[in-house]
Design an enzyme around this catalytic site. Structure first.
Site, short mmCIF file in Angstrom:
data_model
loop_
_atom_site.label_atom_id
_atom_site.label_comp_id
_atom_site.label_asym_id
_atom_site.label_seq_id
_atom_site.Cartn_x
_atom_site.Cartn_y
_atom_site.Cartn_z
N CYS A 1 38.18 44.71 41.65
CA CYS A 1 39.13 44.39 42.69
C CYS A 1 40.44 45.14 42.46
O CYS A 1 40.54 46.01 41.61
CB CYS A 1 39.40 42.88 42.70
SG CYS A 1 37.89 41.91 42.77
N ASP B 1 32.41 34.90 37.77
CA ASP B 1 32.94 35.08 36.43
C ASP B 1 34.43 34.80 36.39
O ASP B 1 35.00 34.53 35.32
CB ASP B 1 32.61 36.47 35.89
CG ASP B 1 32.97 37.60 36.84
OD1 ASP B 1 33.29 37.33 38.00
OD2 ASP B 1 32.92 38.77 36.42
#
Length: 633
Positions: free
Chosen positions: A2, A127
């Protein structure tokens, strides 16, 4: 994988939501799938953006007059947990901690099971939530549990404390700009520039390092007052006192060679570690592929990956014009041998030349060459892949570069350096070859080998005072004077610190993210690195065979032609291009650089006359960089 951004108002709350939005928007390629914001002053207030999937709160436009102490911005590329439950910024169950996270934790399922066993509950399969609860349970010690690549920030709203960490090898980037009043951080330098809270300017020390080593040695960058957080480090900011603490939590394990290991045990240890590292990196809720050249590293990784995922796509780049650069034959033979799902894509000069502006923007700093990483990334995107395995790390860990071959010569020349000084004038090539005799430490030798310009050349070129860079590598990466088992191990160490973390990771990650996919690197798994440092040097090079133990284990997986192939690397014909396709482009931009009077124009002319392709392109790249990021004209 990201893009993360943060604005911390250190002295008093301020309305910076437009700036935070601009930072996040500039990283849309890093995360086209979702968008989110959190602003904190007296309470945590989430906002959504134009690309937010689940619009439960207010749009960030409504936060224009909202004063905040801490602001988080986030762009998401969905890889693990494709549901809305993985949305960030994410908070824990008590809304005490908030996180923004870029990267992947490959062993997150194991850590999650451990947390569940001690009473934690989870609302997602991400996660990200594992990192959040791990930090809640173990604090900074959680970093030692993570196997992955990451840059993340956690805000503790009770302690009023910010925690920022980066993975062991610096695979995921994190930059920051710090003043008395603000602390601004992001996944890219461009995001900090786009905030308009920072005015870009040249950091001459960083640019000096860039010219000498092809990249400023982190934490230094070419931008004044922009710093990179070092790999395997974390920052903790106490927002009550504004005291910032930086600490290192892991180090490359030098002095750990196990001389009791036999050759077979060494090979078995490496193979076992590599198989585990590859399988970890197949964890994803999207399709995974591999980049496969004809070299042993990427072919071995591709074949190992295919044992778990038989349909995995293996991507190979071919050149239509410069066929000497091709490794298609070797890659195809390995693919045929193992019945791989092999995809070959051909490229030509125009694919690079028409994308130069994008490439410069992607790199963010000057670079002495044009890299094939941009085209490789484009190929992955065209194959609709969001995750691709890469073979980086094998040469650094097992001695695949020419610098390792120079060690015996250096050792001999050091012994006779006083005699050498008495020799009469020698042929220039011989003189240059024995220059290394004057370097007394392995750090100096390494820096000399990876030099594009020496200090004297730089001092002639730059119009500003130049700081000596002879000890830059050792001072930056070994400030505490770590000792090494041998010089070969020292080169392993410096190649991982300088070449992989700064040079390879920067271009590879930025190019991948430009096309919205992530690269994964099994040979940079920290457990694999620790295993490789246990292998005695005598098995890394044997009978003058470089990467000996790695080649021995590869024999069972790949075609013999891969083992026999002369090392090529991802080279591009830059020398040909600057004399032909890019001739006018090159001369025009160097002339523009000369009008800036930042460098000694006479020396620029000397470089042009020398026909040194890399030095010439470094000047062109610098002009493009100044025009894109620095110039206000």
């Amino acid at each position: 994988m990201c893009g993360i951004a943060g604005i911390i108002n250190l002295t008093k709350p301020a309305p910076n939501s437009l700036e935070l939005f601009a930072m996040t928007k500039s990283m849309v390629n890093r995360g086209p799938d979702d968008e989110g914001y959190m602003l904190f002053n007296e309470a945590s207030i989430p906002f959504y953006g134009n690309d937010t999937i689940l619009k439960k709160h207010q749009h960030i436009d409504n936060a224009i007059s909202h004063h905040f102490k801490v602001g988080f911005g986030f762009r998401q590329l969905k890889i693990i947990d494709l549901s809305n439950n993985s949305h960030q910024p994410m908070c824990d169950i008590d809304q005490k901690y908030w996180i923004i996270f870029n990267g992947e934790i490959y062993n997150y399922k194991e850590i999650k099971s451990e947390l569940i066993s001690i009473g934690y509950q989870f609302f997602s399969n991400s996660d990200t939530e594992v990192i959040l609860n791990s930090y809640r349970e173990w604090g900074k010690k959680a970093l030692n549990k993570f196997n992955g690549m990451f840059a993340f920030s956690i805000f503790d709203s009770v302690k009023n404390e910010l925690f920022i960490a980066r993975d062991r090898m610096g695979i995921k980037p994190l930059y920051f700009y710090h003043t008395t009043h603000k602390f601004i951080f992001g996944s890219t330098i461009k995001s900090i520039i786009d905030s308009k809270l920072y005015t870009p300017a040249i950091n001459w020390e960083g640019l000096t390092q860039n010219f000498r080593f092809s990249i400023a040695q982190r934490p230094t960058t070419c931008f004044k007052n922009i710093t990179a957080l070092e790999p395997a480090h974390y920052l903790k900011i106490d927002l009550n006192t504004n005291i910032i603490i930086k600490e290192q939590y892991w180090e490359i394990p030098v002095n750990s060679q196990n001389f009791d290991l036999t050759e077979k045990q060494s090979k078995d240890l490496i193979e076992e570690s590599l198989i585990k590292a590859v399988n970890y990196r197949l964890n994803a809720d999207v399709e995974v592929g591999t980049f496969m050249s004809g070299g042993i590293d990427s072919t071995t990784i591709s074949v190992i990956a295919s044992k778990t995922n038989p349909l995995i796509k293996t991507l190979t780049l071919g050149f239509t014009e410069f066929k000497d650069f091709n490794e298609i034959k070797e890659a195809t033979e390995t693919a045929t041998l193992n019945n791989l799902n092999h995809k070959i894509t051909y490229t030509n000069a125009s694919d690079i030349l028409t994308n130069i502006d994008q490439i410069i923007t992607t790199y963010e700093e000057p670079y002495f060459a044009l890299s094939a990483n941009f085209i490789l990334a484009k190929i992955a995107a065209n194959n609709h892949l969001k995750v691709v395995l890469n073979g980086l790390g094998g040469d650094e860990l097992f001695g695949g570069y020419d610098v390792y071959n120079k060690l015996p010569l250096w050792n001999k020349l050091k012994m006779y350096k006083h005699f050498i000084k008495l020799l009469p004038n020698m042929h220039p090539k011989i003189s240059k070859a024995i220059d290394i005799s004057g370097y007394t430490t392995i750090g100096e030798f390494y820096a000399h080998y990876y030099t594009n310009y020496n200090d004297y050349s730089i001092s002639k070129l730059f119009n500003t005072p130049v700081k000596s860079t002879q000890n830059t590598i050792a001072d930056t990466y070994n400030p505490n004077g770590l000792s090494f088992t041998d010089n070969f191990e020292a080169l392993n160490f410096y190649n991982l610190k300088s070449y992989i973390s700064n040079h390879q990771m920067r271009t590879t990650d930025h190019c991948a993210m430009h096309f919205s996919f992530e690269g994964r690197f099994p040979m940079l798994d920290h457990n694999f690195i620790e295993a490789s440092f246990k292998i005695p040097t005598k098995y890394k090079v044997k009978n003058n065979i470089q990467k000996y133990v790695l080649k021995e284990l590869s024999k069972k997986y790949i075609a013999p032609s891969c083992l026999a192939m002369h090392k090529k690397g991802l080279s591009l014909p830059i020398k040909h291009w600057i004399s032909n396709d890019l001739k006018d482009f090159t001369l025009d931009h160097i002339q523009k650089l000369k009008t800036r009077h930042l460098f000694n124009n006479n020396e620029i002319d000397e470089i042009l006359t020398s026909n040194d392709a890399y030095k010439i392109w470094q000047l062109v790249s610098t002009e493009l960089w100044i025009d894109k990021f620095i110039s206000t004209k």
